[in-house]
Design a protein around this motif. Structure first.
Motif, PDB file in Angstrom:
ATOM      1  N   GLY A 181       0.775  -1.222   0.000  1.00 63.76           N
ATOM      2  CA  GLY A 181       0.000   0.000   0.000  1.00 63.76           C
ATOM      3  C   GLY A 181       0.811   1.279   0.000  1.00 63.76           C
ATOM      4  N   GLU A 182       2.122   1.183  -0.058  1.00 62.87           N
ATOM      5  CA  GLU A 182       2.973   2.375  -0.051  1.00 62.87           C
ATOM      6  C   GLU A 182       2.774   3.155  -1.353  1.00 62.87           C
ATOM      7  OE1 GLU A 182       5.903   4.875   1.678  1.00 62.87           O
ATOM      8  OE2 GLU A 182       4.912   3.121   2.532  1.00 62.87           O
ATOM      9  N   LEU A 183       2.530   4.452  -1.241  1.00 62.77           N
ATOM     10  CA  LEU A 183       2.265   5.268  -2.422  1.00 62.77           C
ATOM     11  C   LEU A 183       3.527   5.624  -3.196  1.00 62.77           C
ATOM     12  CD1 LEU A 183      -0.486   7.766  -1.184  1.00 62.77           C
ATOM     13  CD2 LEU A 183      -0.768   5.818  -2.701  1.00 62.77           C
ATOM     14  N   ILE A 184       4.609   5.892  -2.500  1.00 69.51           N
ATOM     15  CA  ILE A 184       5.833   6.275  -3.182  1.00 69.51           C
ATOM     16  C   ILE A 184       6.601   5.023  -3.612  1.00 69.51           C
ATOM     17  CG2 ILE A 184       8.000   7.558  -3.029  1.00 69.51           C
ATOM     18  CD1 ILE A 184       5.420   9.225  -2.926  1.00 69.51           C
ATOM     19  N   PRO A 185       6.825   4.824  -4.918  1.00 71.49           N
ATOM     20  CA  PRO A 185       7.540   3.638  -5.394  1.00 71.49           C
ATOM     21  C   PRO A 185       8.930   3.539  -4.762  1.00 71.49           C
ATOM     22  CG  PRO A 185       6.512   4.800  -7.220  1.00 71.49           C
ATOM     23  CD  PRO A 185       6.389   5.695  -6.025  1.00 71.49           C
ATOM     24  N   PRO A 186       9.373   2.340  -4.419  1.00 68.83           N
ATOM     25  CA  PRO A 186      10.678   2.170  -3.762  1.00 68.83           C
ATOM     26  C   PRO A 186      11.850   2.776  -4.537  1.00 68.83           C
ATOM     27  CG  PRO A 186       9.401   0.153  -3.585  1.00 68.83           C
ATOM     28  CD  PRO A 186       8.622   1.069  -4.486  1.00 68.83           C
ATOM     29  N   VAL A 187      11.883   2.607  -5.854  1.00 65.28           N
ATOM     30  CA  VAL A 187      13.000   3.152  -6.631  1.00 65.28           C
ATOM     31  C   VAL A 187      13.055   4.664  -6.481  1.00 65.28           C
ATOM     32  CG1 VAL A 187      13.901   3.526  -8.961  1.00 65.28           C
ATOM     33  CG2 VAL A 187      13.069   1.275  -8.307  1.00 65.28           C
ATOM     34  N   LEU A 188      11.911   5.296  -6.530  1.00 68.65           N
ATOM     35  CA  LEU A 188      11.868   6.750  -6.381  1.00 68.65           C
ATOM     36  C   LEU A 188      12.338   7.167  -4.990  1.00 68.65           C
ATOM     37  CD1 LEU A 188      11.118   9.485  -7.571  1.00 68.65           C
ATOM     38  CD2 LEU A 188       8.772   9.110  -6.807  1.00 68.65           C
ATOM     39  N   ARG A 189      11.863   6.462  -3.971  1.00 68.60           N
ATOM     40  CA  ARG A 189      12.249   6.814  -2.609  1.00 68.60           C
ATOM     41  C   ARG A 189      13.751   6.579  -2.385  1.00 68.60           C
ATOM     42  NH1 ARG A 189       9.373   7.503   1.808  1.00 68.60           N
ATOM     43  NH2 ARG A 189       7.525   6.440   1.055  1.00 68.60           N
ATOM     44  N   PHE A 190      14.268   5.457  -2.859  1.00 68.63           N
ATOM     45  CA  PHE A 190      15.685   5.135  -2.647  1.00 68.63           C
ATOM     46  C   PHE A 190      16.594   6.153  -3.338  1.00 68.63           C
ATOM     47  CE2 PHE A 190      14.637   0.338  -2.173  1.00 68.63           C
ATOM     48  CZ  PHE A 190      14.287   0.555  -0.845  1.00 68.63           C
ATOM     49  N   THR A 191      16.291   6.482  -4.595  1.00 69.57           N
ATOM     50  CA  THR A 191      17.156   7.407  -5.335  1.00 69.57           C
ATOM     51  C   THR A 191      17.076   8.815  -4.747  1.00 69.57           C
ATOM     52  OG1 THR A 191      15.377   7.679  -6.963  1.00 69.57           O
ATOM     53  CG2 THR A 191      17.143   6.130  -7.500  1.00 69.57           C
ATOM     54  N   VAL A 192      15.875   9.251  -4.393  1.00 67.23           N
ATOM     55  CA  VAL A 192      15.722  10.578  -3.796  1.00 67.23           C
ATOM     56  C   VAL A 192      16.476  10.655  -2.470  1.00 67.23           C
ATOM     57  CG1 VAL A 192      14.064  12.097  -2.641  1.00 67.23           C
ATOM     58  CG2 VAL A 192      13.584  11.243  -4.947  1.00 67.23           C
ATOM     59  N   THR A 193      16.345   9.627  -1.637  1.00 67.98           N
ATOM     60  CA  THR A 193      17.023   9.624  -0.338  1.00 67.98           C
ATOM     61  C   THR A 193      18.538   9.691  -0.511  1.00 67.98           C
ATOM     62  OG1 THR A 193      15.242   8.331   0.667  1.00 67.98           O
ATOM     63  CG2 THR A 193      17.354   8.334   1.806  1.00 67.98           C
ATOM     64  N   TYR A 194      19.056   8.908  -1.437  1.00 67.05           N
ATOM     65  CA  TYR A 194      20.498   8.884  -1.663  1.00 67.05           C
ATOM     66  C   TYR A 194      20.993  10.232  -2.183  1.00 67.05           C
ATOM     67  CZ  TYR A 194      25.078   7.150  -3.101  1.00 67.05           C
ATOM     68  OH  TYR A 194      26.439   6.968  -3.237  1.00 67.05           O
ATOM     69  N   LEU A 195      20.284  10.779  -3.165  1.00 70.81           N
ATOM     70  CA  LEU A 195      20.707  12.047  -3.763  1.00 70.81           C
ATOM     71  C   LEU A 195      20.575  13.194  -2.769  1.00 70.81           C
ATOM     72  CD1 LEU A 195      19.098  11.627  -7.302  1.00 70.81           C
ATOM     73  CD2 LEU A 195      21.538  11.606  -6.753  1.00 70.81           C
ATOM     74  N   ARG A 196      19.553  13.145  -1.932  1.00 67.08           N
ATOM     75  CA  ARG A 196      19.395  14.195  -0.929  1.00 67.08           C
ATOM     76  C   ARG A 196      20.574  14.210   0.038  1.00 67.08           C
ATOM     77  NH1 ARG A 196      14.741  12.883   0.990  1.00 67.08           N
ATOM     78  NH2 ARG A 196      13.478  14.475  -0.012  1.00 67.08           N
ATOM     79  N   GLU A 197      21.023  13.054   0.432  1.00 68.95           N
ATOM     80  CA  GLU A 197      22.098  12.957   1.421  1.00 68.95           C
ATOM     81  C   GLU A 197      23.482  13.165   0.823  1.00 68.95           C
ATOM     82  OE1 GLU A 197      21.693  12.736   4.706  1.00 68.95           O
ATOM     83  OE2 GLU A 197      19.583  12.985   4.210  1.00 68.95           O
ATOM     84  N   LYS A 198      23.664  12.796  -0.453  1.00 66.45           N
ATOM     85  CA  LYS A 198      25.024  12.796  -0.998  1.00 66.45           C
ATOM     86  C   LYS A 198      25.206  13.584  -2.292  1.00 66.45           C
ATOM     87  CE  LYS A 198      26.374   8.441   1.149  1.00 66.45           C
ATOM     88  NZ  LYS A 198      27.215   7.235   1.008  1.00 66.45           N
ATOM     89  N   GLY A 199      24.119  14.103  -2.871  1.00 67.89           N
ATOM     90  CA  GLY A 199      24.271  14.719  -4.187  1.00 67.89           C
ATOM     91  C   GLY A 199      23.682  16.086  -4.389  1.00 67.89           C
ATOM     92  N   LEU A 200      23.077  16.682  -3.357  1.00 72.17           N
ATOM     93  CA  LEU A 200      22.380  17.953  -3.549  1.00 72.17           C
ATOM     94  C   LEU A 200      23.284  19.055  -4.087  1.00 72.17           C
ATOM     95  CD1 LEU A 200      19.841  18.444  -0.606  1.00 72.17           C
ATOM     96  CD2 LEU A 200      19.386  17.954  -3.008  1.00 72.17           C
ATOM     97  N   ARG A 201      24.544  19.012  -3.740  1.00 72.60           N
ATOM     98  CA  ARG A 201      25.453  20.075  -4.176  1.00 72.60           C
ATOM     99  C   ARG A 201      26.373  19.631  -5.317  1.00 72.60           C
ATOM    100  NH1 ARG A 201      27.189  23.693   1.149  1.00 72.60           N
ATOM    101  NH2 ARG A 201      25.042  24.253   1.728  1.00 72.60           N
ATOM    102  N   THR A 202      26.025  18.538  -5.962  1.00 73.81           N
ATOM    103  CA  THR A 202      26.822  18.061  -7.098  1.00 73.81           C
ATOM    104  C   THR A 202      26.535  18.912  -8.331  1.00 73.81           C
ATOM    105  OG1 THR A 202      26.801  15.780  -6.294  1.00 73.81           O
ATOM    106  CG2 THR A 202      27.285  16.116  -8.627  1.00 73.81           C
ATOM    107  N   GLU A 203      27.550  19.514  -8.898  1.00 73.78           N
ATOM    108  CA  GLU A 203      27.353  20.375 -10.064  1.00 73.78           C
ATOM    109  C   GLU A 203      26.838  19.551 -11.248  1.00 73.78           C
ATOM    110  OE1 GLU A 203      29.903  23.423 -12.941  1.00 73.78           O
ATOM    111  OE2 GLU A 203      30.592  23.004 -10.891  1.00 73.78           O
ATOM    112  N   GLY A 204      25.794  20.069 -11.885  1.00 76.74           N
ATOM    113  CA  GLY A 204      25.231  19.393 -13.047  1.00 76.74           C
ATOM    114  C   GLY A 204      24.404  18.170 -12.706  1.00 76.74           C
ATOM    115  N   LEU A 205      23.872  18.098 -11.482  1.00 78.31           N
ATOM    116  CA  LEU A 205      23.049  16.953 -11.100  1.00 78.31           C
ATOM    117  C   LEU A 205      21.874  16.801 -12.074  1.00 78.31           C
ATOM    118  CD1 LEU A 205      22.680  14.766  -8.907  1.00 78.31           C
ATOM    119  CD2 LEU A 205      21.159  16.369  -7.710  1.00 78.31           C
ATOM    120  N   PHE A 206      21.662  15.589 -12.563  1.00 75.43           N
ATOM    121  CA  PHE A 206      20.632  15.202 -13.526  1.00 75.43           C
ATOM    122  C   PHE A 206      21.000  15.549 -14.967  1.00 75.43           C
ATOM    123  CE2 PHE A 206      17.950  15.593  -9.653  1.00 75.43           C
ATOM    124  CZ  PHE A 206      17.533  14.276  -9.596  1.00 75.43           C
ATOM    125  N   ARG A 207      22.135  16.214 -15.180  1.00 76.81           N
ATOM    126  CA  ARG A 207      22.526  16.550 -16.547  1.00 76.81           C
ATOM    127  C   ARG A 207      23.330  15.437 -17.215  1.00 76.81           C
ATOM    128  NH1 ARG A 207      21.540  21.522 -18.371  1.00 76.81           N
ATOM    129  NH2 ARG A 207      21.406  23.323 -16.977  1.00 76.81           N
TER     130      ARG A 207
END
Length: 482
Positions: free
Chosen positions: A259-285
């Motif tokens: 019943g979890e609304l947020i798909p696991p892949v989305l949650r895992f990638t967002v959590t990882y990027l939030r903790e380790k990638g928010l200040r990475t230049e060109g993130l998602f490019r």
């Protein structure tokens, strides 16, 4: 007569070389184009420029477009991504009208105007050569000027240039430009004689391939009578794995994830990027190795743990996130909302946030919750733009086509303006768009306050500001019901 026969032949050859060296390159190119047209005629594929589409055929293109005079022909399109997650830009020669009907300087400016939106990210160009002829070809001087004006800014992140249906004319051009082309750039060029070869590198159904090109390719294939190419077959549909994560609906993921609304892949990638990638230049490019992406998809689909730390590249989880969105059976913003979103540019600026909220009110509750979660995270990313160089506008250019696409065909180039604008508004004004009464009459959809038990975020999903896991890089196997 003096001299040997061999000397006479040698003298004749030297004379021929001198005469050839004096031929104007433009004339030589014209000769090769005429030969190409003759060969095309033998195939029954006489090359004439396509009739320019009427403006009404493209709901997103209007006469206010700064390059309407060029854009209306449909020569340039931006559609889809290749197997590496790189944006694809296509150039179709068969869409070029006769030279006297097209200002080639304006065409060059339009090319730069379009590419300027994507050159900060990795991208791919597909050049469909069929349809170039003596009536619509630009001059060699124009081609040389164009190559020189496309400086390192444009060439650095161009990862591949695919030339489809090359002819002798291309060989002439290559010899002309060879002194100007660096070895590094030359390695990016790949020639494909058939569309089947192009399909090995990207999904052709994402591209707006002109019908003329498709017909010409079919005629070329028919020439190989002794070695017919096998028809492309779609494998019969198979039930997805119980732990399948990619290419299945949000409802399927919810049902298989307790019943979890947020798909696991989305949650895992967002959590990882939030903790380790928010200040990475060109993130998602940036793009990632297609083999690595497929490996991670396989692990997720089998319900196995993925440790992004093992890959040593912060851009990999970013690519996985985009891939997940792109492979949803229906876009997150739904097919139904596509035409409404195209209308955003006709709305007065002060009313656009309200217009966005009205469109989101028609979304299914599940899509709304996932979109809220994702936009909240992208809003976080944009707030770190002083470090990562990814403001809401840059993020919108990347995520626009990953959130919405038409049910039939592909988005036109001019549709990117409203699609990206809509996405930018969702990121820039996240709290306003997702606050107060949501689509289902529930208060505080975008709030993270406690006690809001009826908000979409409170029913089985965490807010974008979810607490970090003890070991962000190490993910546990998916706990999906079977």
């Amino acid at each position: 007569m003096s001299g040997s026969p061999g000397g006479g032949v040698q003298a004749a050859c030297l004379g021929h070389q001198r005469s050839m060296s004096q031929l104007d390159l433009e004339e030589l190119a014209e000769i090769e184009l005429q030969r190409d047209e003759e060969e095309a005629a033998t195939l029954g594929a006489v090359r004439r420029p396509s009739v320019a589409p009427m403006a009404g055929q493209d709901p997103a293109l209007n006469t206010n477009h700064p390059f309407y005079d060029v854009a209306r022909h449909g020569i340039l399109q931006v559609a889809g991504e290749d197997h590496f997650g790189r944006r694809i830009v296509t150039f179709s020669c068969c869409r070029m009208p006769p030279s006297h009907e097209l200002n080639h300087r304006r065409l060059l400016e339009y090319l730069k105007y379009t590419l300027d939106q994507y050159v900060e990210s990795d991208y791919t160009i597909v050049y469909f050569h069929h349809g170039l002829n003596s009536r619509n070809k630009p001059s060699l001087r124009w081609l040389q000027t164009t190559y020189k004006e496309f400086d390192r800014k444009y060439k650095k992140n161009l990862k591949a240039l695919y030339v489809v249906h090359p002819t002798n004319f291309i060989k002439v051009l290559w010899n002309v430009f060879k002194p100007l082309i660096s070895h590094k750039f030359g390695k990016k060029v790949t020639y494909f004689n058939h569309l089947s070869e192009l399909r090995e590198h990207l999904k052709c159904d994402q591209l707006a391939i002109p019908p003329e090109v498709l017909r010409y390719d079919e005629k070329l294939r028919n020439l190989h009578k002794g070695r017919p190419l096998p028809p492309a077959k779609t494998p019969p549909p198979r039930p997805p794995l119980p732990t399948q994560q990619f290419g299945v609906s949000l409802q399927y993921l919810k049902d298989k994830n307790q019943g979890e609304l947020i798909p696991p892949v989305l949650r895992f990638t967002v959590t990882y990027l939030r903790e380790k990638g928010l200040r990475t230049e060109g993130l998602f490019r940036r793009s990632a190795s297609v083999q690595t992406v497929h490996e991670i998809q396989r692990l997720y689909n089998q319900g196995k743990p993925v440790n992004f730390d093992d890959y040593g590249d912060i851009h990999i989880p970013a690519v996985i996130l985009k891939t997940f969105l792109r492979e949803l059976p229906q876009p997150l913003l739904t097919f139904k909302a596509y035409e409404q979103i195209l209308g955003i540019t006709s709305v007065e600026s002060s009313l656009r946030v309200t217009y966005c909220r009205q469109i989101l009110q028609s979304l299914p509750e599940h899509n709304y919750a996932v979109l809220n979660y994702l936009m909240g995270f992208l809003s976080e990313v944009s707030r770190e733009s002083i470090f990562n160089k990814m403001n809401s506008s840059n993020l919108a250019c990347i995520f626009g086509l990953n959130l919405i696409w038409p049910s039939q065909g592909v988005s036109s180039l001019s549709a990117l303006v409203p699609l990206n604008l809509f996405t930018e508004l969702l990121i820039e004004h996240h709290e306003k768009v997702f606050s107060a009464q949501d689509a289902h009459g529930e208060p505080g959809a975008g709030s993270t306050g406690e006690g809001e038990e009826n908000s979409p975020l409170s029913r089985g999903l965490s807010t974008p500001a979810a607490a970090p896991s003890p070991d962000v890089g190490r993910e546990t196997p998916l706990l999906l019901s079977r």
